[in-house]
Structures are given as structure tokens and as C-alpha cells.
Design a protein around this motif. Structure first.
Motif, short mmCIF file in Angstrom:
data_model
loop_
_atom_site.label_atom_id
_atom_site.label_comp_id
_atom_site.label_asym_id
_atom_site.label_seq_id
_atom_site.Cartn_x
_atom_site.Cartn_y
_atom_site.Cartn_z
N GLU A 53 15.80 -13.33 41.37
CA GLU A 53 14.82 -13.34 42.46
C GLU A 53 13.69 -14.33 42.21
OE1 GLU A 53 13.48 -9.39 43.27
OE2 GLU A 53 15.50 -8.56 43.35
N GLN A 54 13.99 -15.40 41.46
CA GLN A 54 12.98 -16.41 41.17
C GLN A 54 13.52 -17.81 41.45
OE1 GLN A 54 11.86 -15.17 37.01
NE2 GLN A 54 9.81 -15.19 37.84
N CYS A 98 17.16 -15.89 35.94
CA CYS A 98 15.98 -16.02 36.82
C CYS A 98 16.18 -15.17 38.07
CB CYS A 98 15.76 -17.48 37.21
SG CYS A 98 15.71 -18.65 35.85
N LYS A 133 5.89 -23.43 39.61
CA LYS A 133 6.48 -23.51 40.95
C LYS A 133 6.06 -24.77 41.71
CE LYS A 133 6.94 -18.50 41.70
NZ LYS A 133 6.67 -18.11 40.31
N GLY A 158 3.40 -20.09 36.79
CA GLY A 158 4.77 -19.78 37.19
C GLY A 158 5.66 -21.00 37.37
N THR A 192 14.78 -24.25 39.18
CA THR A 192 15.69 -23.28 38.56
C THR A 192 17.12 -23.66 38.95
OG1 THR A 192 15.38 -21.79 40.45
CG2 THR A 192 14.00 -21.43 38.51
N LEU A 222 7.92 -17.95 34.80
CA LEU A 222 9.20 -18.22 35.43
C LEU A 222 10.37 -17.89 34.50
CD1 LEU A 222 10.56 -19.38 37.99
CD2 LEU A 222 10.43 -21.64 36.91
N CYS A 223 11.35 -17.15 35.04
CA CYS A 223 12.62 -16.85 34.38
C CYS A 223 12.43 -16.03 33.11
CB CYS A 223 13.40 -18.14 34.10
SG CYS A 223 13.82 -19.04 35.62
#
Length: 350
Positions: free
Chosen positions: A249-250, A247, A279, A277, A256, A135-136
Motif C-alpha cells: 500500500e505504498q 512496500c 515521495k 517518506g 517503488t 517508505l517500504c
């Protein structure tokens, strides 16, 4: 004697004064990586000729904006100028390792390849990297910002093809280098890093936590495969309006966040083995959450009890304390006179 070569891509520290090299901002052409490579080879050769052990910190910055590659490597990758820069770095590392073999000192030289942070995404896609499933990116305490590849190389001592799941930090390189040199770390202060040589040489795994800081704030803690976020933050709306996004598109709702969000009472917990990730936080009512947080909470409490806060060195900015006369400026007649001292509180938007 044991020699040491440390390669950290992305952040450049040079003992030479490179004032006149050029980066073509339109084509991304620059020869700086080749200059750094030649400096490294010359240094190794001179030390070897004198029969002296050496410590080489080789920190190329070709993948740091502005991204560049020399003419020979331009257009050879499928990833634009960023990929070209990575290919040139890879080729240069190969030449350094080959040179160690040619000089007959490979078995006496410990080489460690890593980076200082995850790939920057805010300069993409042309000048940004890719952090895969994480992530990011750079500037954040999510895995994409903090997790880096690492390769240890020492022929005759470290068997090729091994994979270790040991948690490590760049701070460990200090303690590791001392150990390989047969020295003890200073006893008059707390040393944060640990000696990683048992991992490299004996295949051991040491249980240890990693604390993720952003400024003075402990944002997250990892122990084993669990990571607890005590604060979350990507970057501000003001920056995102300017096209700066750590970040892209995350977006993960509640994780986030564009403002610094506190979770100190009920941390967000992730199992990075199942969810690299970050999430899907574990349910706070689950037995897994309760068991993992019981151990992590004790680690955090011990960390805070032992922590001796340092005086922040980046809270005050003063142009007068910058190095206006680096080594070599006399020869180029480019030494500068420092401006008057005007310390002021630094502004760090992220």
C-alpha cells in the motif's frame, strides 16, 4: 574496565544449541525470549563474580517471523502477537538494565540498543512491523528498510534525554567498542565504521555520508538531510504475485519500482527533513538539486576511487559448508554428517 552490551532485535545469533524449544504456530506462544534473558543475566553475573569485563551481544528474534511471545505477555498489547513480542523484549531489556544496577556495574557498562534493519512489512499485518512515515520495509534501501531506532545508555557518562541527529551505521559499533576499550582499530585494512563515542560523550556531530547497498550495487547515498537514489527497486513482480510485497500500500510511481531502475546519470534526490517518506523528488532544474548533487557526486566519486571490491561470499551456495555440528549437538546426540559438496550459484530474488 568498561563492559559493553549490544542489543540488536530481529536477528538471532546464539552460542547455545536450542534444538528442542517449541513455537506454537497457531498461538505464537514460545518461551525463547525468557531463555535468552536468563542466559544474559547468568553471563553478566558470572563475569561480575570473576571481576572480569564482558562483551554481551544479545540478539533476540521474537519479532522475526515466526513471531512469538511467552504466555505471560500474550494478549497484553493492542498490536496482536507482534506487539506482545515487542512488549516482552522491552520488559527483558529493562530487566537487564535493572540487573546491571543491582550488581553495581551500571556506571561501568555501555549499552547500545538498535536493530539490523527496518521492520519487515511482507509478513504483515499480523507478523509485520510498522515503519511509520518511512517508505517500504526490510530488504529495500528506502528509509523504511534501512533506518532503525538507536539508544545509547551509560549512567554517569551519557546524560539522559538527549537526542542526536548523527548519521550512524552498525559498522560504527566495532570502532566505537574499540575506542571505549582504549584500543586502536587495525591499521592493515580499511575500516568502514567510525568511532561514535564523541557523539555520545561530548554531543558532537560528525559530517559523514552513508552508502546504501543492495548486493554489490550502490543504490543510494545520504549526506546530511539529502538522499540521492542511483537505483530504485522494491521487489519483483514474481514475488508480488506470491503475496510478497516489501512496500504494501505504498506504491510511489517511478520510485517503488518492481524492476531495478537506473538513475545514475540523473539521481532522484530527496530532502528527508521535509519528505521523510521519499515521495517527492526535488526538481533536477532547481538550484537546491544542483547544489546538493554537486557535493554528493564528489563524495560518490571519492568512494568509488577508494573502494576495494571484496570477493562476494554469498554468490556461491554449498550445503556442505553449513554448520552441521553446532556446539552442544554431542550432548543431544544430534550432530549431523555434512552432505557432499556441490557448490552452485545462489539465487537471491531480491
Amino acid at each position: 574496565p568498561v563492559n559493553a552490551v549490544y542489543d540488536l532485535s530481529l536477528f538471532c545469533i546464539s552460542l547455545r544449541y536450542y534444538e528442542d524449544f517449541k513455537i506454537d504456530r497457531k498461538t505464537g506462544e514460545a518461551n525463547l525470549t525468557q531463555m535468552y534473558l536468563q542466559e544474559a543475566l547468568d553471563f553478566i553475573g558470572k563475569q561480575h563474580m570473576k571481576g572480569q569485563p564482558f562483551f554481551l551481544y544479545w540478539a533476540i528474534d521474537a519479532t522475526h517471523s515466526p513471531v512469538y511471545a511467552s504466555k505471560y505477555f500474550q494478549g497484553i498489547s493492542q498490536r496482536g502477537i507482534y506487539g506482545d513480542a515487542v512488549r516482552e523484549i522491552d520488559d527483558s531489556v529493562g530487566k537487564i538494565l535493572a540487573y546491571l544496577h543491582q550488581q553495581g556495574i551500571a556506571k561501568n557498562t555501555f549499552v547500545f540498543f538498535t536493530s539490523d534493519n527496518g521492520a519487515a512489512l511482507s509478513t504483515g499485518p499480523k507478523e509485520g512491523g510498522n515503519n511509520g512515515p518511512f517508505l517500504c520495509g526490510k530488504h529495500t534501501t528506502f528509509e523504511g528498510g534501512m533506518r532503525e531506532p538507536a539508544i545509547a545508555w551509560w549512567p554517569g557518562h551519557i546524560a539522559a534525554g538527549q537526542v542526536s541527529h548523527q548519521l550512524g551505521s552498525l559498522m560504527d559499533l566495532f570502532s566505537t567498542a574499540l575506542s571505549l576499550a582504549g584500543l586502536q582499530p587495525p591499521s592493515d585494512r580499511i575500516i568502514d565504521g567510525i568511532d561514535l563515542s564523541p557523539i555520545f560523550l561530548q554531543g558532537k556531530v560528525i559530517d559523514r555520508p552513508i552508502f546504501y547497498y543492495r548486493g554489490n550495487e550502490m543504490m543510494a547515498v545520504r549526506f546530511g538531510l539529502y538522499k540521492a537514489h542511483y537505483w530504485t527497486w522494491s521487489n519483483s513482480w514474481e514475488e508480488q504475485k506470491q503475496g510478497i510485497n516489501f512496500c504494501p500500500e505504498q506504491n510511489v510511481t517511478g520510485i517503488t519500482t518492481s524492476t531495478q531502475e537506473e538513475h545514475t546519470k540523473i539521481p532522484l534526490l530527496f530532502h528527508l527533513g521535509r519528505d521523510p517518506g521519499e515521495k517527492y523528488p526535488l526538481s533536477v532544474t532547481s538550484a537546491e538539486y544542483q547544489d546538493a548533487m554537486r557535493g554528493i557526486s564528489a563524495i560518490v566519486q571519492q568512494h568509488k576511487d577508494m573502494l576495494i571490491p571484496g570477493e562476494p561470499q554469498l554468490n556461491m551456495c554449498d550445503q556442505a559448508v553449513m554448520n552441521w555440528s553446532p556446539p552442544g549437538c554431542e550432548k543431544l546426540k544430534k550432530c549431523l554428517t555434512p552432505p557432499p559438496s556441490r557448490p552452485e550459484k545462489c539465487l537471491w530474488m531480491h
